[in-house]
Design a protein around this motif. Structure first.
Motif, PDB file in Angstrom:
ATOM      1  N   PHE A   1       3.885  -1.878   2.765  1.00  0.00           N
ATOM      2  CA  PHE A   1       4.040  -1.414   1.392  1.00  0.00           C
ATOM      3  C   PHE A   1       5.152  -0.379   1.357  1.00  0.00           C
ATOM      4  O   PHE A   1       5.578   0.154   2.386  1.00  0.00           O
ATOM      5  CB  PHE A   1       2.739  -0.825   0.832  1.00  0.00           C
ATOM      6  N   ARG A   2       5.613  -0.104   0.151  1.00  0.00           N
ATOM      7  CA  ARG A   2       6.638   0.911  -0.101  1.00  0.00           C
ATOM      8  C   ARG A   2       6.223   1.672  -1.359  1.00  0.00           C
ATOM      9  O   ARG A   2       6.029   1.077  -2.414  1.00  0.00           O
ATOM     10  CB  ARG A   2       8.012   0.275  -0.300  1.00  0.00           C
ATOM     11  N   ALA A   3       6.078   2.998  -1.250  1.00  0.00           N
ATOM     12  CA  ALA A   3       5.624   3.835  -2.353  1.00  0.00           C
ATOM     13  C   ALA A   3       6.669   4.911  -2.633  1.00  0.00           C
ATOM     14  O   ALA A   3       7.062   5.655  -1.734  1.00  0.00           O
ATOM     15  CB  ALA A   3       4.272   4.488  -2.030  1.00  0.00           C
ATOM     16  N   VAL A   4       7.111   4.980  -3.881  1.00  0.00           N
ATOM     17  CA  VAL A   4       8.076   6.001  -4.295  1.00  0.00           C
ATOM     18  C   VAL A   4       7.331   7.151  -4.961  1.00  0.00           C
ATOM     19  O   VAL A   4       6.176   7.021  -5.373  1.00  0.00           O
ATOM     20  CB  VAL A   4       9.120   5.410  -5.265  1.00  0.00           C
ATOM     21  N   GLY A   5       8.005   8.293  -5.051  1.00  0.00           N
ATOM     22  CA  GLY A   5       7.390   9.455  -5.686  1.00  0.00           C
ATOM     23  C   GLY A   5       6.279  10.081  -4.888  1.00  0.00           C
ATOM     24  O   GLY A   5       5.322  10.593  -5.461  1.00  0.00           O
ATOM     25  N   VAL A   6       6.401  10.070  -3.562  1.00  0.00           N
ATOM     26  CA  VAL A   6       5.407  10.700  -2.682  1.00  0.00           C
ATOM     27  C   VAL A   6       5.977  12.051  -2.250  1.00  0.00           C
ATOM     28  O   VAL A   6       7.008  12.115  -1.588  1.00  0.00           O
ATOM     29  CB  VAL A   6       5.094   9.819  -1.464  1.00  0.00           C
ATOM     30  N   HIS A   7       5.318  13.120  -2.621  1.00  0.00           N
ATOM     31  CA  HIS A   7       5.822  14.472  -2.375  1.00  0.00           C
ATOM     32  C   HIS A   7       4.929  15.140  -1.323  1.00  0.00           C
ATOM     33  O   HIS A   7       3.750  15.420  -1.575  1.00  0.00           O
ATOM     34  CB  HIS A   7       5.825  15.276  -3.670  1.00  0.00           C
ATOM     35  N   LEU A   8       5.526  15.384  -0.160  1.00  0.00           N
ATOM     36  CA  LEU A   8       4.803  15.994   0.960  1.00  0.00           C
ATOM     37  C   LEU A   8       5.506  17.278   1.369  1.00  0.00           C
ATOM     38  O   LEU A   8       6.741  17.343   1.401  1.00  0.00           O
ATOM     39  CB  LEU A   8       4.749  15.032   2.157  1.00  0.00           C
ATOM     40  N   PRO A   9       4.757  18.313   1.710  1.00  0.00           N
ATOM     41  CA  PRO A   9       5.374  19.578   2.134  1.00  0.00           C
ATOM     42  C   PRO A   9       5.857  19.508   3.571  1.00  0.00           C
ATOM     43  O   PRO A   9       5.524  18.590   4.327  1.00  0.00           O
ATOM     44  CB  PRO A   9       4.235  20.580   1.967  1.00  0.00           C
ATOM     45  N   THR A  10       6.637  20.489   3.956  1.00  0.00           N
ATOM     46  CA  THR A  10       7.025  20.661   5.346  1.00  0.00           C
ATOM     47  C   THR A  10       6.015  21.568   6.046  1.00  0.00           C
ATOM     48  O   THR A  10       5.257  22.297   5.401  1.00  0.00           O
ATOM     49  CB  THR A  10       8.430  21.279   5.438  1.00  0.00           C
ATOM     50  N   GLY A  11       6.020  21.513   7.370  1.00  0.00           N
ATOM     51  CA  GLY A  11       5.130  22.373   8.132  1.00  0.00           C
ATOM     52  C   GLY A  11       3.771  21.791   8.440  1.00  0.00           C
ATOM     53  O   GLY A  11       2.906  22.506   8.928  1.00  0.00           O
ATOM     54  N   TYR A  12       3.551  20.470   8.162  1.00  0.00           N
ATOM     55  CA  TYR A  12       2.285  19.834   8.499  1.00  0.00           C
ATOM     56  C   TYR A  12       2.391  19.198   9.892  1.00  0.00           C
ATOM     57  O   TYR A  12       3.452  19.174  10.500  1.00  0.00           O
ATOM     58  CB  TYR A  12       1.919  18.786   7.454  1.00  0.00           C
ATOM     59  N   PHE A  13       1.258  18.653  10.377  1.00  0.00           N
ATOM     60  CA  PHE A  13       1.179  18.177  11.751  1.00  0.00           C
ATOM     61  C   PHE A  13       0.876  16.669  11.779  1.00  0.00           C
ATOM     62  O   PHE A  13       0.187  16.146  10.899  1.00  0.00           O
ATOM     63  CB  PHE A  13       0.083  18.931  12.516  1.00  0.00           C
ATOM     64  N   LEU A  14       1.395  16.007  12.827  1.00  0.00           N
ATOM     65  CA  LEU A  14       1.157  14.580  13.040  1.00  0.00           C
ATOM     66  C   LEU A  14       0.005  14.400  14.013  1.00  0.00           C
ATOM     67  O   LEU A  14      -0.136  15.155  14.981  1.00  0.00           O
ATOM     68  CB  LEU A  14       2.415  13.906  13.586  1.00  0.00           C
ATOM     69  N   GLY A  15      -0.802  13.370  13.759  1.00  0.00           N
ATOM     70  CA  GLY A  15      -1.929  13.099  14.636  1.00  0.00           C
ATOM     71  C   GLY A  15      -2.494  11.720  14.410  1.00  0.00           C
ATOM     72  O   GLY A  15      -2.165  11.035  13.434  1.00  0.00           O
TER      73      GLY A  15
ATOM     74  N   ASP B   1      11.395  11.264  -0.359  1.00  0.00           N
ATOM     75  CA  ASP B   1      10.165  11.103  -1.156  1.00  0.00           C
ATOM     76  C   ASP B   1       9.764   9.638  -1.316  1.00  0.00           C
ATOM     77  O   ASP B   1       9.084   9.280  -2.279  1.00  0.00           O
ATOM     78  CB  ASP B   1      10.318  11.742  -2.539  1.00  0.00           C
ATOM     79  N   VAL B   2      10.162   8.793  -0.390  1.00  0.00           N
ATOM     80  CA  VAL B   2       9.773   7.378  -0.385  1.00  0.00           C
ATOM     81  C   VAL B   2       9.032   7.115   0.926  1.00  0.00           C
ATOM     82  O   VAL B   2       9.576   7.345   2.005  1.00  0.00           O
ATOM     83  CB  VAL B   2      10.987   6.439  -0.520  1.00  0.00           C
ATOM     84  N   LEU B   3       7.794   6.631   0.814  1.00  0.00           N
ATOM     85  CA  LEU B   3       6.969   6.324   1.983  1.00  0.00           C
ATOM     86  C   LEU B   3       6.944   4.811   2.185  1.00  0.00           C
ATOM     87  O   LEU B   3       6.575   4.063   1.275  1.00  0.00           O
ATOM     88  CB  LEU B   3       5.556   6.855   1.785  1.00  0.00           C
ATOM     89  N   THR B   4       7.350   4.369   3.382  1.00  0.00           N
ATOM     90  CA  THR B   4       7.373   2.948   3.715  1.00  0.00           C
ATOM     91  C   THR B   4       6.651   2.752   5.035  1.00  0.00           C
ATOM     92  O   THR B   4       6.868   3.508   5.984  1.00  0.00           O
ATOM     93  CB  THR B   4       8.814   2.425   3.827  1.00  0.00           C
ATOM     94  N   VAL B   5       5.798   1.735   5.092  1.00  0.00           N
ATOM     95  CA  VAL B   5       5.028   1.430   6.303  1.00  0.00           C
ATOM     96  C   VAL B   5       5.377   0.022   6.750  1.00  0.00           C
ATOM     97  O   VAL B   5       5.305  -0.938   5.959  1.00  0.00           O
ATOM     98  CB  VAL B   5       3.516   1.562   6.047  1.00  0.00           C
ATOM     99  N   PHE B   6       5.786  -0.101   8.033  1.00  0.00           N
ATOM    100  CA  PHE B   6       6.113  -1.379   8.636  1.00  0.00           C
ATOM    101  C   PHE B   6       5.114  -1.662   9.765  1.00  0.00           C
ATOM    102  O   PHE B   6       4.601  -0.737  10.402  1.00  0.00           O
ATOM    103  CB  PHE B   6       7.541  -1.373   9.205  1.00  0.00           C
ATOM    104  N   LEU B   7       4.877  -2.952  10.024  1.00  0.00           N
ATOM    105  CA  LEU B   7       3.927  -3.371  11.050  1.00  0.00           C
ATOM    106  C   LEU B   7       4.551  -4.434  11.936  1.00  0.00           C
ATOM    107  O   LEU B   7       5.379  -5.235  11.490  1.00  0.00           O
ATOM    108  CB  LEU B   7       2.649  -3.932  10.403  1.00  0.00           C
ATOM    109  N   ASP B   8       4.141  -4.418  13.204  1.00  0.00           N
ATOM    110  CA  ASP B   8       4.478  -5.472  14.167  1.00  0.00           C
ATOM    111  C   ASP B   8       3.204  -5.789  14.935  1.00  0.00           C
ATOM    112  O   ASP B   8       2.846  -5.089  15.882  1.00  0.00           O
ATOM    113  CB  ASP B   8       5.603  -5.023  15.109  1.00  0.00           C
ATOM    114  N   THR B   9       2.505  -6.825  14.509  1.00  0.00           N
ATOM    115  CA  THR B   9       1.246  -7.220  15.144  1.00  0.00           C
ATOM    116  C   THR B   9       1.382  -8.494  15.977  1.00  0.00           C
ATOM    117  O   THR B   9       0.378  -8.951  16.531  1.00  0.00           O
ATOM    118  CB  THR B   9       0.164  -7.439  14.073  1.00  0.00           C
ATOM    119  N   GLN B  10       2.588  -9.048  16.072  1.00  0.00           N
ATOM    120  CA  GLN B  10       2.800 -10.273  16.829  1.00  0.00           C
ATOM    121  C   GLN B  10       3.397 -10.025  18.208  1.00  0.00           C
ATOM    122  O   GLN B  10       3.508 -10.951  19.003  1.00  0.00           O
ATOM    123  CB  GLN B  10       3.723 -11.219  16.033  1.00  0.00           C
TER     124      GLN B  10
END
Length: 417
Positions: free
Chosen positions: A210-224, A192-201
């Motif tokens: 950023f890093r966000a705690v308390g993110v509740h996502l269900p299972t069974g969804y799709f990536l796109g 339940d912790v969402l973290t986003v990293f970048l490499d633009t160099q």
């Protein structure tokens, strides 16, 4: 009781698997070149809109106005902990006039075109947006391109005019347009912790956005991934996609398909009426209504309402009390008690004399100690030797597996970067 050799082997292998932390690459949810028609791994993905195969990438939108395209994985994510790595390239002929941007999705409804960077509005799930168009009319305190993340349950829209900050759980500025090398983004969702990293160099050095705690996502969804262009345009290319399944020891898998997406904390909170309007829109409407009412106060005539006088008081009506009726009490009738009849208790039966039986002495038998047979000793030695051999084999297997896992990670990193 003899122990089965097959049972010992299976049990030892099960213990070996439980003690190893692994990161598994989901091949059916990953994408890499060459991008040619008929390639096997493209069968797991679906394209929509203007998305098409290029030589070294999948181009979601060309550098033309009013285009939108997307690519979605056909397999739902059933893991509780996952990572989504995307290598992308945004470039175009415009210097300052470009648009509109790119979006990375973990959503319920795939392959649904719409106005939110080429995908549907009122989405359910997670959306991470790279907005390359700066709207000077809307106030904001960040530079563009700007990355923001929003969790939606399908009940409120995405606000383009607010630069992606309405209801965001995190965001940052990034320079990812007209670079000589592709940029990379890593979206990690663990416990339940969402973290986003970048490499633009292009140096394979990750920087946390950023890093966000308390993110509740269900299972069974799709990536796109989706993109669109408006009056101004850009090329939006997807170079590679890698999806990782994080296997954490001693963590029990949880079915979260019933869960409604939500985030506990927001960087910029929003207030909505029936989840359809933002607080800024409500304030503008209220301000306009107050101005209209103030202008019409001089035009509307005052209406005087006459109040009728109160009715005259009515005379009081006196009610005479009724005479009381005395009721004489009835004489009491005395009831004489009946004489009690004493019942004599029955005589007890005669007691019988029970003669005691003679005690029988039981002699204790002497314990006979059985000496272990030589066959039992040999069987015990064979078990000890067998278990020791299995332990040596497991140690060698664990060592070889960890060595193979390290080599595989190196190969995957070389393939991705």
């Amino acid at each position: 009781m003899r122990t089965s050799s097959k049972f010992l082997t299976i049990f030892s292998a099960f213990l070996c698997v439980l003690t190893i932390e692994a990161i598994v690459v989901k091949q059916e949810s990953s994408l890499y070149g060459p991008y040619e028609a008929g390639t096997g791994h493209l069968a797991y993905w679906g394209l929509s809109g203007s998305a098409h195969l290029a030589e070294t990438a999948i181009r979601l939108t060309p550098d033309e106005a009013a285009k939108q395209g997307s690519i979605w994985n056909n397999y739902a994510i059933l893991s509780n902990d996952w990572e989504f790595h995307v290598q992308f390239h945004i470039h175009g002929k415009g210097v300052h006039l470009n648009g509109n941007g790119l979006a990375f999705w973990y959503a319920r409804d795939p392959l649904t075109p719409g106005p939110v960077f080429g995908s549907r509005d009122y989405f359910s799930g997670l959306g991470i947006f790279i907005d390359t168009v700066e709207n000077a009319a809307a106030p904001h305190n960040h530079r563009h391109p700007y990355l923001s993340a929003v969790v939606n349950n399908g009940s409120f829209p995405y606000h383009h005019d607010e630069q992606g900050t309405a209801g965001q759980i995190g965001g940052c500025h990034l320079q990812a347009r007209n670079l000589e090398w592709p940029s990379k983004i890593a979206i990690s969702y663990i416990s339940d912790v969402l973290t986003v990293f970048l490499d633009t160099q292009g140096t394979e050095t990750w920087t946390q956005c950023f890093r966000a705690v308390g993110v509740h996502l269900p299972t069974g969804y799709f990536l796109g991934v989706s993109a669109n262009t408006g009056e101004y345009s850009d090329n939006h290319d997807i170079v590679a996609i890698t999806t990782l399944d994080n296997i954490i020891p001693d963590k029990i898998w949880e079915d979260r398909s019933y869960l409604v997406p939500y985030a506990e904390y927001l960087e910029i909170p929003f207030v909505s009426a029936h989840y359809q309007r933002h607080a800024v829109v409500e304030e503008v409407v209220e301000h306009k209504v107050e101005e209209i009412l103030a202008e019409k106060q001089d035009v509307i005539p005052e209406v005087k309402v006459e109040v009728p006088p109160p009715p005259p008081p009515q005379p009081e009506v006196k009610v005479e009390p009724k005479p009381e009726v005395k009721v004489e009490p009835k004489p009491k009738i005395k009831v004489e008690p009946k004489p009690e009849v004493k019942a004599e208790p029955p005589l007890p039966p005669p007691k019988k004399k029970v003669q005691p039986q003679p005690k029988v002495k039981v002699e204790k038998q002497q314990e006979v100690k059985a000496e272990p047979e030589p066959e039992a000793k040999a069987s015990f030695l064979r078990k000890v030797i067998y278990i020791g051999g299995i332990a040596v084999i497991l140690y060698v297997a664990v060592f070889m597996f960890r060595k193979y896992n390290a080599q595989r990670k190196e190969r995957m990193q070389k393939r991705l970067y």
